[in-house]
Motif scaffolding. Structure first.
Motif, PDB file in Angstrom:
ATOM      1  N   GLN A  22      -1.310  13.664   0.906  1.00  0.00           N
ATOM      2  CA  GLN A  22      -2.669  13.280   1.267  1.00  0.00           C
ATOM      3  C   GLN A  22      -3.594  13.375   0.058  1.00  0.00           C
ATOM      4  OE1 GLN A  22      -4.063  13.933   5.313  1.00  0.00           O
ATOM      5  NE2 GLN A  22      -5.413  15.497   4.449  1.00  0.00           N
ATOM      6  N   ALA A  23      -4.322  12.292  -0.203  1.00  0.00           N
ATOM      7  CA  ALA A  23      -5.246  12.247  -1.339  1.00  0.00           C
ATOM      8  C   ALA A  23      -6.139  11.040  -1.181  1.00  0.00           C
ATOM      9  CB  ALA A  23      -4.490  12.171  -2.660  1.00  0.00           C
ATOM     10  N   ALA A  24      -7.238  11.016  -1.930  1.00  0.00           N
ATOM     11  CA  ALA A  24      -8.167   9.883  -1.919  1.00  0.00           C
ATOM     12  C   ALA A  24      -8.147   9.193  -3.273  1.00  0.00           C
ATOM     13  CB  ALA A  24      -9.587  10.359  -1.591  1.00  0.00           C
ATOM     14  N   SER A  25      -8.063   7.873  -3.259  1.00  0.00           N
ATOM     15  CA  SER A  25      -8.112   7.111  -4.510  1.00  0.00           C
ATOM     16  C   SER A  25      -9.563   6.783  -4.850  1.00  0.00           C
ATOM     17  CB  SER A  25      -7.293   5.830  -4.392  1.00  0.00           C
ATOM     18  OG  SER A  25      -7.835   4.981  -3.396  1.00  0.00           O
ATOM     19  N   PRO A  30      -6.802   3.681 -14.051  1.00  0.00           N
ATOM     20  CA  PRO A  30      -6.058   4.653 -14.863  1.00  0.00           C
ATOM     21  C   PRO A  30      -6.092   6.061 -14.260  1.00  0.00           C
ATOM     22  CG  PRO A  30      -7.373   3.240 -16.274  1.00  0.00           C
ATOM     23  CD  PRO A  30      -7.794   2.939 -14.867  1.00  0.00           C
ATOM     24  N   ALA A  31      -7.239   6.461 -13.715  1.00  0.00           N
ATOM     25  CA  ALA A  31      -7.324   7.784 -13.084  1.00  0.00           C
ATOM     26  C   ALA A  31      -6.428   7.854 -11.854  1.00  0.00           C
ATOM     27  CB  ALA A  31      -8.768   8.096 -12.707  1.00  0.00           C
ATOM     28  N   ASN A  32      -6.333   6.770 -11.109  1.00  0.00           N
ATOM     29  CA  ASN A  32      -5.458   6.746  -9.940  1.00  0.00           C
ATOM     30  C   ASN A  32      -3.995   6.835 -10.339  1.00  0.00           C
ATOM     31  OD1 ASN A  32      -7.627   6.526  -8.164  1.00  0.00           O
ATOM     32  ND2 ASN A  32      -7.549   4.292  -8.115  1.00  0.00           N
ATOM     33  N   ARG A  33      -3.627   6.193 -11.443  1.00  0.00           N
ATOM     34  CA  ARG A  33      -2.240   6.304 -11.912  1.00  0.00           C
ATOM     35  C   ARG A  33      -1.928   7.746 -12.315  1.00  0.00           C
ATOM     36  NH1 ARG A  33      -3.554   1.292 -14.376  1.00  0.00           N
ATOM     37  NH2 ARG A  33      -3.780   2.251 -16.442  1.00  0.00           N
ATOM     38  N   ALA A  37       0.927  10.217 -10.552  1.00  0.00           N
ATOM     39  CA  ALA A  37       1.930  10.974 -11.310  1.00  0.00           C
ATOM     40  C   ALA A  37       1.845  12.461 -10.991  1.00  0.00           C
ATOM     41  CB  ALA A  37       1.743  10.736 -12.802  1.00  0.00           C
ATOM     42  N   LYS A  38       0.627  12.984 -10.868  1.00  0.00           N
ATOM     43  CA  LYS A  38       0.444  14.403 -10.550  1.00  0.00           C
ATOM     44  C   LYS A  38       0.886  14.726  -9.122  1.00  0.00           C
ATOM     45  CE  LYS A  38      -2.975  18.146 -10.540  1.00  0.00           C
ATOM     46  NZ  LYS A  38      -2.516  18.664  -9.214  1.00  0.00           N
ATOM     47  N   LEU A  39       0.521  13.857  -8.180  1.00  0.00           N
ATOM     48  CA  LEU A  39       0.893  14.096  -6.790  1.00  0.00           C
ATOM     49  C   LEU A  39       2.409  14.112  -6.611  1.00  0.00           C
ATOM     50  CD1 LEU A  39      -1.710  11.770  -5.018  1.00  0.00           C
ATOM     51  CD2 LEU A  39      -1.730  14.279  -5.056  1.00  0.00           C
ATOM     52  N   VAL A  40       3.088  13.182  -7.265  1.00  0.00           N
ATOM     53  CA  VAL A  40       4.554  13.149  -7.168  1.00  0.00           C
ATOM     54  C   VAL A  40       5.158  14.382  -7.829  1.00  0.00           C
ATOM     55  CG1 VAL A  40       6.644  11.901  -7.820  1.00  0.00           C
ATOM     56  CG2 VAL A  40       4.634  10.638  -7.006  1.00  0.00           C
ATOM     57  N   ALA A  41       4.637  14.747  -8.996  1.00  0.00           N
ATOM     58  CA  ALA A  41       5.146  15.921  -9.697  1.00  0.00           C
ATOM     59  C   ALA A  41       4.961  17.190  -8.870  1.00  0.00           C
ATOM     60  CB  ALA A  41       4.455  16.070 -11.049  1.00  0.00           C
ATOM     61  N   GLU A  55      -1.821   4.467   1.687  1.00  0.00           N
ATOM     62  CA  GLU A  55      -2.238   3.090   1.473  1.00  0.00           C
ATOM     63  C   GLU A  55      -3.317   3.049   0.392  1.00  0.00           C
ATOM     64  OE1 GLU A  55      -4.348  -0.419   4.202  1.00  0.00           O
ATOM     65  OE2 GLU A  55      -4.575   1.690   4.760  1.00  0.00           O
ATOM     66  N   ALA A  56      -3.302   2.001  -0.425  1.00  0.00           N
ATOM     67  CA  ALA A  56      -4.353   1.754  -1.424  1.00  0.00           C
ATOM     68  C   ALA A  56      -4.553   2.918  -2.386  1.00  0.00           C
ATOM     69  CB  ALA A  56      -5.685   1.430  -0.729  1.00  0.00           C
ATOM     70  N   ILE A  57      -3.504   3.655  -2.676  1.00  0.00           N
ATOM     71  CA  ILE A  57      -3.637   4.762  -3.637  1.00  0.00           C
ATOM     72  C   ILE A  57      -3.806   4.217  -5.056  1.00  0.00           C
ATOM     73  CG2 ILE A  57      -1.167   5.077  -4.095  1.00  0.00           C
ATOM     74  CD1 ILE A  57      -3.771   7.894  -3.539  1.00  0.00           C
TER      75      ILE A  57
END
Length: 279
Positions: A22-25, A30-33, A37-41, A55-57
């Motif tokens: 769960q997160a907000a884009s 570039p900040a979303n990318r 990467a951080k969320l997956v890590a 959706e729309a991350i």
């Protein structure tokens, strides 16, 4: 359906681990990318087999004309490259939402991308039901995809892809299950509002119960969206939930549980109506 017992390709005794994140884009690609990467890590520390992002991350929805179209990318763009890199680096499959360029330069697709742990493209689902409801008109900015179920394999289970507003259309979830899905994956940016959270949780549970399958929902949160990411088992039991907070919720998906529920409640076999989606 996956094997109902024994040891198979996705873990010991038919169990695999999933993370719904769960997160907000934002409107900063570039900040979303970096966020992705951080969320997956962060989720990968618990060694899941699959990480589901909202959706729309890649880029948040906007009411400003043309902004989403300008942000859209091809499937070989920077956002997908980030997903592939993260998948390989952490050895996890990923599902995430993006805006994909379409034949209409003014209206891209709202696309879910599924990437394997080896970085391969497992599938792309272009949202069928656009959110023309509750005072919003998604079709002004986006193009709908083909009416066809998209099911991708991860380990020994099959995952049916659907997006947010699709949840309100039970015929899609049934088409996905008929195409072999053991799990319905529902990335979303479910807008807050009167009764909206009630609709979200009720419909997620209904899709699990009526299809005797798992439902894994990863939603955006923050000021605009309701959050409430969760995993629901085939009997409608919520086995993981993120509430309103940022971050992952983890659950184990069991092929034995799936088989047992479908034996106890054989509603899929007992159907009298079998309706195919309109072409």
């Amino acid at each position: 359906m996956a094997e109902s017992s024994g040891i198979n390709s996705f873990g010991h005794h038919g169990v695999m681990k999933i993370a719904v994140v769960q997160a907000a884009s934002s409107y900063d690609k570039p900040a979303n990318r970096e966020l992705v990467a951080k969320l997956v890590a962060d989720a990968a520390r618990q060694r899941p087999d699959l990480v589901v992002l909202p959706e729309a991350i890649m880029f948040d929805f906007s009411t400003e004309a043309g902004l989403v179209a300008e942000a859209a990318e091809a499937l070989d763009g920077e956002f997908v490259a980030t997903l592939r890199k993260s998948a390989v680096e952490h050895g996890v499959a990923i599902v995430a939402g993006m805006f994909e360029r379409s034949p209409d330069q003014h209206r891209p697709y709202n696309t879910l991308l599924a990437v394997g742990a080896d970085g391969s493209l497992l599938g792309a689902y272009r949202k069928i039901h656009l959110y023309d409801a509750f005072g919003y008109k998604e079709s002004d900015q986006l193009m709908s995809g083909d009416v066809a179920p998209v099911v991708v394999p991860v380990g020994g289970l099959k995952f049916g892809l659907m997006t947010c507003y699709d949840l309100r259309f039970p015929e899609l979830s049934r088409a996905l299950v008929d195409a072999g899905a053991d799990v319905l994956v529902v990335p979303a940016a479910w807008v807050r509002g009167p009764l909206k959270e009630h609709h979200w949780t009720t419909l997620l549970t209904a899709r699990a119960v009526e299809n005797t399958c798992y439902v894994a929902a990863a939603a955006q949160n923050g000021k605009k969206y309701c959050g409430l990411s969760q995993v629901i088992d085939p009997q409608g039991v919520t086995v993981a939930s993120a509430g309103e907070a940022d971050g992952p919720a983890f659950a184990e998906l069991s092929a034995d549980r799936l088989a047992d529920v479908r034996q106890t409640n054989p509603s899929l076999k007992n159907r009298r109506y079998t309706v195919s989606p309109r072409s």
